[in-house]
Design a protein around this motif. Structure first.
Motif, short mmCIF file in Angstrom:
data_model
loop_
_atom_site.label_atom_id
_atom_site.label_comp_id
_atom_site.label_asym_id
_atom_site.label_seq_id
_atom_site.Cartn_x
_atom_site.Cartn_y
_atom_site.Cartn_z
N GLY A 12 0.81 -1.22 0.00
CA GLY A 12 0.00 0.00 0.00
C GLY A 12 0.83 1.26 0.00
N LYS A 13 2.16 1.10 0.02
CA LYS A 13 3.05 2.26 0.02
C LYS A 13 3.28 2.75 -1.41
CE LYS A 13 5.34 0.83 4.28
NZ LYS A 13 6.61 0.47 4.94
N ASN A 14 3.81 3.96 -1.53
CA ASN A 14 4.07 4.53 -2.85
C ASN A 14 5.15 3.70 -3.56
OD1 ASN A 14 2.31 6.77 -2.62
ND2 ASN A 14 3.82 7.86 -1.39
N LEU A 139 9.70 16.86 2.21
CA LEU A 139 10.81 15.98 1.87
C LEU A 139 10.53 14.54 2.29
CD1 LEU A 139 13.75 18.31 3.02
CD2 LEU A 139 12.53 18.27 0.83
N ASP A 140 11.19 13.62 1.60
CA ASP A 140 10.97 12.18 1.81
C ASP A 140 9.48 11.86 1.66
OD1 ASP A 140 11.57 9.55 2.22
OD2 ASP A 140 11.90 9.70 4.38
N LYS A 141 8.86 12.54 0.69
CA LYS A 141 7.40 12.42 0.54
C LYS A 141 6.98 11.06 0.01
CE LYS A 141 7.86 15.08 -3.73
NZ LYS A 141 7.70 16.45 -4.27
N VAL A 142 7.86 10.34 -0.67
CA VAL A 142 7.49 9.01 -1.17
C VAL A 142 7.20 8.07 0.00
CG1 VAL A 142 9.86 8.09 -1.30
CG2 VAL A 142 8.09 7.21 -2.84
N ARG A 143 7.83 8.32 1.13
CA ARG A 143 7.61 7.49 2.33
C ARG A 143 6.54 8.07 3.24
NH1 ARG A 143 10.60 7.70 7.38
NH2 ARG A 143 10.14 5.87 8.64
N HIS A 144 6.52 9.38 3.35
CA HIS A 144 5.66 10.01 4.34
C HIS A 144 4.26 10.36 3.82
CE1 HIS A 144 8.21 10.81 7.93
NE2 HIS A 144 9.17 10.53 7.06
N PHE A 145 4.16 10.74 2.56
CA PHE A 145 2.86 11.20 2.08
C PHE A 145 2.14 10.11 1.30
CE2 PHE A 145 4.29 15.12 3.69
CZ PHE A 145 3.14 15.85 3.95
N ILE A 146 1.46 9.29 2.07
CA ILE A 146 0.63 8.20 1.54
C ILE A 146 -0.78 8.41 2.07
CG2 ILE A 146 0.25 5.71 1.55
CD1 ILE A 146 3.27 5.39 2.20
N ASN A 223 12.14 8.37 14.90
CA ASN A 223 13.28 9.28 14.96
C ASN A 223 12.82 10.73 15.02
OD1 ASN A 223 15.11 7.15 14.82
ND2 ASN A 223 15.10 7.16 12.58
N ASP A 224 11.71 11.02 14.34
CA ASP A 224 11.11 12.36 14.44
C ASP A 224 9.59 12.20 14.57
OD1 ASP A 224 10.62 11.65 11.76
OD2 ASP A 224 12.06 13.07 10.97
N VAL A 225 8.87 12.24 13.45
CA VAL A 225 7.41 12.11 13.50
C VAL A 225 6.99 10.66 13.25
CG1 VAL A 225 7.05 14.49 12.73
CG2 VAL A 225 7.18 12.65 11.03
N ALA A 226 5.71 10.40 13.47
CA ALA A 226 5.14 9.10 13.13
C ALA A 226 4.80 9.11 11.64
CB ALA A 226 3.89 8.84 13.96
N SER A 227 5.53 8.34 10.84
CA SER A 227 5.36 8.41 9.39
C SER A 227 4.02 7.85 8.92
CB SER A 227 6.51 7.67 8.69
OG SER A 227 6.53 6.31 9.07
N ASN A 228 3.35 7.06 9.77
CA ASN A 228 2.07 6.47 9.35
C ASN A 228 0.88 7.40 9.61
OD1 ASN A 228 2.02 6.29 12.15
ND2 ASN A 228 1.38 4.15 12.23
N ARG A 243 0.60 13.76 22.32
CA ARG A 243 0.75 15.01 21.56
C ARG A 243 2.13 15.02 20.88
NH1 ARG A 243 -2.08 20.32 23.84
NH2 ARG A 243 -3.40 18.57 24.51
N PRO A 244 2.20 15.37 19.59
CA PRO A 244 3.48 15.30 18.87
C PRO A 244 4.52 16.29 19.41
CG PRO A 244 1.78 16.34 17.52
CD PRO A 244 1.09 15.79 18.72
N THR A 245 5.78 15.92 19.25
CA THR A 245 6.90 16.78 19.66
C THR A 245 7.66 17.32 18.47
OG1 THR A 245 8.49 14.95 19.82
CG2 THR A 245 7.16 15.41 21.78
N CYS A 246 7.40 16.78 17.28
CA CYS A 246 8.04 17.23 16.04
C CYS A 246 6.98 17.40 14.97
CB CYS A 246 9.09 16.21 15.56
SG CYS A 246 10.49 16.02 16.67
N GLU A 247 7.33 18.12 13.91
CA GLU A 247 6.39 18.28 12.81
C GLU A 247 7.12 18.33 11.48
OE1 GLU A 247 4.15 21.90 12.88
OE2 GLU A 247 5.91 23.18 13.13
N THR A 248 6.35 18.07 10.42
CA THR A 248 6.84 18.10 9.04
C THR A 248 5.90 18.98 8.22
OG1 THR A 248 5.49 16.18 8.41
CG2 THR A 248 7.71 15.73 9.29
N TRP A 249 5.93 18.79 6.92
CA TRP A 249 5.03 19.51 6.00
C TRP A 249 3.56 19.25 6.35
CZ3 TRP A 249 6.29 22.94 2.20
CH2 TRP A 249 5.34 23.23 1.22
#
Length: 326
Positions: A12-14, A139-146, A223-228, A243-249
């Motif tokens: 189901g990943k990109n 960045l790293d959107k192929v992994r993160h933006f699903i 390592n930073d955010v929850a990619s799922n 509550r999250p401690t990091c953020e991305t796009w």
């Protein structure tokens, strides 16, 4: 070997082969074609109905104000070459190619949880005060933006929480596994390789579609955010997390607890209480799903996402004293 192949086909990943094919093609296109169109592309903002929304997002990702000096050691865009972290190169090059090679910048690829010494492009930043030097791009959107198309209603899913992820080296995930691995409301598994954590935690990966059989999906930062988190919030299941401690796009810092996701305490002690509450209060659970789906929808307009990315970079170069010649 057969199981690994089946997983890759059904995960189901990109698909990375498509991602790399598109980006290799981008490398072959002359940069001048994009630089000739930059002014027109940036100027298109003025006539858009969503201008205020776009400007708000640009200012969220790029908090720089006034003129900030870059150190002389800051590299030029001409030096931006493909290295070991190819996805970070491709995802920045898609937009840096629109700007002159003479421009200088800061760039921190990878999972960044600190604030750089000078203004730099990052995938992730800590949710702390004074993080202006962390300028976020997609960045790293192929992994993160699903995102997913989940046709199974919340009411038809299992009354359980699922987690499949890497535990090795991640203290919070290890603590969660120690607390809840044997809990009847949890289906947990560690997919780490070469780990010294308990053997009974080890399991095969599950596809995204298999996760969607559960009402609740754990979204614990690694390592930073929850990619799922992105695909969970696009589904008919609910993300469960502190509550999250990091953020991305994805602007995790703007998410509202118990509105976009189910919040649990940082020590996870209230997990069972929170799950039971939303199993008993179906209407409230479905409202969270509705709000999460609405939140995700803002990231699905590719043309607008591209414009925002160019505007973030343009603001970065202006804020560091670099302006295009008229």
């Amino acid at each position: 070997m057969k199981n690994k192949l089946l997983y890759k086909l059904r995960s189901g990943k990109n698909p990375k082969i498509i991602y790399y094919s598109v980006n290799v093609w981008r490398l072959l296109m002359p940069k001048v074609l994009f630089r000739m169109r930059l002014y027109k592309r940036l100027a298109s903002l003025s006539c858009r109905k969503d201008k205020e929304y776009i400007e708000k997002r640009v200012d969220y990702y790029n908090k720089l104000s006034g003129i900030v000096q870059l150190p002389l050691s800051a590299p030029h865009l001409a030096e931006h070459k493909m290295g070991g972290q190819k996805v970070y190169f491709f995802d920045t090059y898609q937009y840096t190619r629109w700007f002159p090679d003479s421009y200088r910048w800061g760039f921190c690829p990878g999972d960044v949880t600190h604030v750089p010494e000078y203004p730099s492009i990052v995938k992730s930043r800590p949710l702390t005060e004074n993080n202006e030097n962390s300028v976020v791009m997609k960045l790293d959107k192929v992994r993160h933006f699903i995102f997913v198309n989940d046709k199974k209603p919340f009411t038809a899913k299992k009354d359980k929480l699922i987690f499949r992820g890497k535990v090795k080296g991640k203290a919070s995930r290890r603590a969660f596994m120690e607390m809840y691995f044997h809990h009847p409301m949890c289906d947990l598994g560690d997919v780490s390789k070469n780990t010294t954590d308990p053997q009974e935690w080890q399991t095969e990966k599950k596809t995204i579609r298999e996760h969607l059989d559960y009402k609740f999906i754990l979204a614990l930062e690694g390592n930073d955010v929850a990619s799922n988190l992105k695909w969970i919030m696009s589904s008919n299941s609910i993300a469960v997390m502190p509550r999250p401690t990091c953020e991305t796009w994805f602007m995790e810092g703007t998410l509202i607890p118990n509105y976009h996701y189910i919040e649990i305490k940082p020590d996870f002690s209230d997990l069972e209480l929170r799950l039971c509450y939303y199993i008993e209060h179906i209407d409230e659970a479905q409202q969270i799903i509705k709000h999460a789906n609405e939140y995700v929808s803002q990231f699905k307009d590719k043309s607008r996402e591209d414009l925002i990315s160019l505007l973030v970079l343009n603001k970065y170069f202006k804020a560091t004293g670099q302006k295009l010649a008229p």
